[in-house]
Structure formats: C-alpha cells, structure tokens
Design an enzyme around this catalytic site. Sequence first.
Site, PDB file in Angstrom:
ATOM      1  N   TYR A 129       0.687  -1.304   0.012  1.00 46.32           N
ATOM      2  CA  TYR A 129      -0.474  -0.317  -0.108  1.00 46.32           C
ATOM      3  C   TYR A 129       1.138   1.704   0.212  1.00 46.32           C
ATOM      4  CZ  TYR A 129      -0.293  -1.107   5.593  1.00 46.32           C
ATOM      5  OH  TYR A 129       0.193   0.189   6.553  1.00 46.32           O
ATOM      6  N   GLU A 130       0.264   2.335  -0.713  1.00 41.60           N
ATOM      7  CA  GLU A 130       0.867   3.604  -0.330  1.00 41.60           C
ATOM      8  C   GLU A 130       1.680   3.320  -1.171  1.00 41.60           C
ATOM      9  OE1 GLU A 130      -0.859   5.997   0.733  1.00 41.60           O
ATOM     10  OE2 GLU A 130      -1.803   4.470   2.197  1.00 41.60           O
ATOM     11  N   GLY A 131       1.146   2.586  -3.186  1.00 38.27           N
ATOM     12  CA  GLY A 131       2.500   2.886  -4.209  1.00 38.27           C
ATOM     13  C   GLY A 131       3.633   1.200  -3.745  1.00 38.27           C
TER      14      GLY A 131
END
Length: 586
Positions: free
Chosen positions: A438-440
């Site tokens: 998550y968050e890239g």
Amino acid sequence: MPQYIAPIKDMQFVLHDWLNLSEHYQKLGLEDFDQELVNEILQQGAKFAEEVIAPLNREGDEQGAKLIDGNVTTPDGFAEAYKEYVANGWNAMLGSADYEGQDLPNTVAVPVHEMLDSANLSWRLTGMLNESAILAITKHANDDLKRTYLAKLISGEWTGTMCLTEPHAGTDLSLLSTKAIPNEDGSFNITGSKIFISSGDHDWTDNIIHLVLARLPDAPPGVKGISLFLTPKFFPLDDGGIGQRNSVTVGSIEKKMGIKASPTCVMNFDGAQGFLVGEANNGLACMFTMMNDARFQVGMQGLGIIEASYQGALTYARERLQSRAPQGVQEQNKKADPIIHQPDVRRMLLTQKAIAEGCRALALLYAQQMDIERFGTDEDKHKAKSVISFLTPIVKGFMTDMGSEMSNLGVQVFGGHGFIREWGMEQLVRDARITQLYEGTNGIQALDLISRKLARDKGTMLEDTFALFNSKIQQMTNADKQTQATELLTEWFAAATELKQQNAVDLAGTAYDFMHYSAYCLLGVIWLSMADTAERSDNASIKSGKANTCAFYLKRLLPRKDGFKTNLFNGADDLMVVSDAEFDYQ
C-alpha cells in the site's frame, strides 16, 4: 508472545549523540526542546506502547474488525486505548498550534510512532492516516475548512482517511471514475466507490473525514483532471457537534492476510456532499502531500516490524535450549545450551539488529530533515525538501522489504514454534506483507526513485542527498572509517550519476536494483558514521555494540550492494525479449 520493550537507549544515542539534537534545535529556534524533555517524551511514549497498545496486538489479530448492520467494530480494547491516546495528547504532537496542536518537532514524534508500529501495527494505522490527512488539509484547504475540521482532527476527536483506489484504478489514478457534480452553494456531490480504505469506518470517534479523489464534469482526461474533496461522514454543527449523516456507507470490509484488526473498507459515495480542497483539477498534487507523508510512515511500519521481530527472536534464542554449542558447553548445569550460542542463529539475530538500527538512524535522519523543512530558513527548507523527496521511495521501499525479510528471519529463529500462532511471530510476517503494497507498491517506489527523483531538477535531489551524507562523513574523527565512508558514498554517487544517461526502458528494468543498491550504500555510510560517534560514547555497551554491529554490516550485509550494482548497467533486453507466449508452459 514476547513482550515488546521500546529501544529507548538506541533512540537516545541516535538522537542525542549521532544527530546532536540540542544543536539542531538551537539552529531552528526550538530551544524549548532540550535533551531532558525529549527523553521524557520517549519514556512516556514507551510506557503507553508497552503497557496499553502491545497487549492488544495478538487478541486484535484473533478478533479482527467486523461489519455489523453497516457499522464497523474494532477488537476489544482498541477504542478505549485510542481514547487514552487522545486524552494524553499524543494525537496532537505534530498538529499546528493554530488549531490546538503541539507543533512538536518530527524528531520527537517519529520515535514514538516507531514504538506504536512495533507494539501494534493494526492499531497504529488509524492515527497514522489521520496525521497525513491533517497535513493535506493544513497545506491545501481553505480557511473555512480548516476552521471547521482541523482542530477536531488534530485533537483526535475525529479521524481522517484518504480515498484514492478504485477497483479498476490502483497505481494508475488516471483511470479513476468517481464523479463530483457542482452544487449552487459551492459544494459538490460525490458519487463512486473506493476500495482498500484503511479505517474507512470504525467505532473510535463520532465522525470520520474522507479525502476523496474525483473528477469534475469538465475535467481534462488523465491525472490532470483529478480534484480532491473533503467529504465528512456526518456534517458538523455550528457548536462543534455532529448533525445529519452524509451519503457515505461501508460496502464491506476486506478479509485480509494481515493487519486484521484494522478495518480495510469498501466505501460507497452516493451523491455525498463534499468540499473542494485546493484548486480544481489539482487534486493529485494535494493528495501527494498526504501520500508522501504516508509513504514515510509506512516505511516506519517496516521498521516497527523489524524491531518487534528482532526482540521476539532474541528473547527466544536466549531461552530455547537445543544441543550444545559448537565452541563448547556453555551451560554446564543444563542438558543443552541456549540456541543464541549457535553461529547461524547469531547470523540471523545480527542481521535483524544491523538492519533495525541502521533503518532507525535513516528514519531519524529523515525526520531531522522534516524538522528543517518545517522550521528552517528558506534556503535550508528547499534543500531539506529535496532530500526528503529523494529518500522517500528508499525509506518506504527498502524498509518495508526489510520488514518482510527480517520478520521471516524471526520465524526461522523460532523454528517450528515460529509457525504457530500463539508465539506471535507469524503475525508479524503477515502484518509486514501489506507494507510492501500500500501507498504505492515497492516496484512503484523504485520506479519513482530512478525515473523521476534521480534526474528531477537537473539532479539537485541527488546532489543534495549526497551533500547531506557527506556532511555526516565530514564530522567523523576516525580516519579509516571516514575513508571507507567517503569511498562508499563516492561509488554510489558515481553510479547514480551514470545511470541518469540510460533510456526509460533500461531505467525501469533496473529500478528495483537501484533502490536496494542505494539503500545498502547509504546504510553503510550511516553505520560507519554511527560507529565513529560511538567511539566517543561513555556507554561501554553502545561503544562496543555499535563497533561490532558495524563490522558485521560491512562484512555480511554491505556486499549485497554488489549484486544489485551488477544489474544497474545490464539493460532490460533480457526482461523484454521474452514474448508473452513464452511465459506459458504450452
């Protein structure tokens, strides 16, 4: 499950001895923050993490979050712990004093956040995202939105989320389809569904404030046509209370591999009223304020997992009796020796220790730059922002990759017991895995580093990062260590500079290698610098411990960089030559 103990002594060494916080705060005009105050905050943060949050971790994983009649409930004790957290002012640490925050330096708050990540990652997630939402609203919202929402979010009375991802639009946000229709009163009706929304709903607070990416009717295509909207679960009343519910509902909560106590929600916006944050069609830039902060915070989650796994493995290795040590009997009065005397177990423990302490120093060096960006002069702010931008994908990508690797080592130290739930080690492996996604995803972090940060602003981000690490080298007094660090940093800078000349495909093909190559080189400089500082320490354990762990890192872990460096200039032909059909066995 081993008891978590906050690594305060190591944090104090990094903050006071290696980073010299007293001088740092004086330069920024923050003289009120002295060593005594910092140590007191660390002690109180440790007490809360150890005594309140950590005991909830395993049971939270067993219970998980639940969706009942459209409302999300979290495991027993989670909401009560949050109320205590808020009552003691922890949520307000980084908030602006203009909205009842404490304006503490990041170098004070970040160690406390690490403690919470180690103690209970699922519990920490809600507060983490709230801090990122506060940052985005502070920097981009108009004064009316700030007056209405910031104080409530900073105090923790309300919490915030970020709503980006849609089923068909993950990394590629240009594909998102959530719509925002203007109303005559200046608000907008938001319609669409978002997935993977951490803490999209919960039972901790009366209200939840969603920051939602959506498109206006006349928006240009692609990412240039995305706007950001503040969309509350309940509309605020003039007296600060909550009124009518907005058209925001929870469609479901995900059944996940890990962080089971954190509610990951599908959120449905059915003409929900929202308010524009920042300028129209500039929402992605506003959201990246939040996302980049969250990426650093996710890197801290990786560090928290590393430390928790190391502590568990160390405790077990000291207690588990199996066989005799190859160097001879260590415990004459026992039938076997503790496994900590086995060289291979020590290899695993020292790997965890070297990575944990190296990543902690990197994170606090990053936090120091955050302090400068907030409180420094204009010129210093610009350079700090440049360094932060360059280091963000490394901190997020490398530290979370290490969280996964080190938590697996923790299971290995336990042997078969590590595979059993009651010991708590397998939970760390499961919880760590999401941090790489998550968050890239970490592949996206690597691509961002090599294709954008490396050459951005004619290479000034790279140059400013080199200058920061070189400044640490110049402070060293041990000539041999200083020479080693200089050679290592020079090698990295030369390789990075040469890489800038490659084409886009070759850069993408070597992105992951460059991220890890950079991390191992920069951690090598950090370790040599810390070992140099430790030579002047009055603490004998710190003095010898840093020297020996540094030697281990240089001998056993730093050589990993060479494997990654080998791939930097090999191009991507081997990756691209294989046809789609050749991936099949038929």
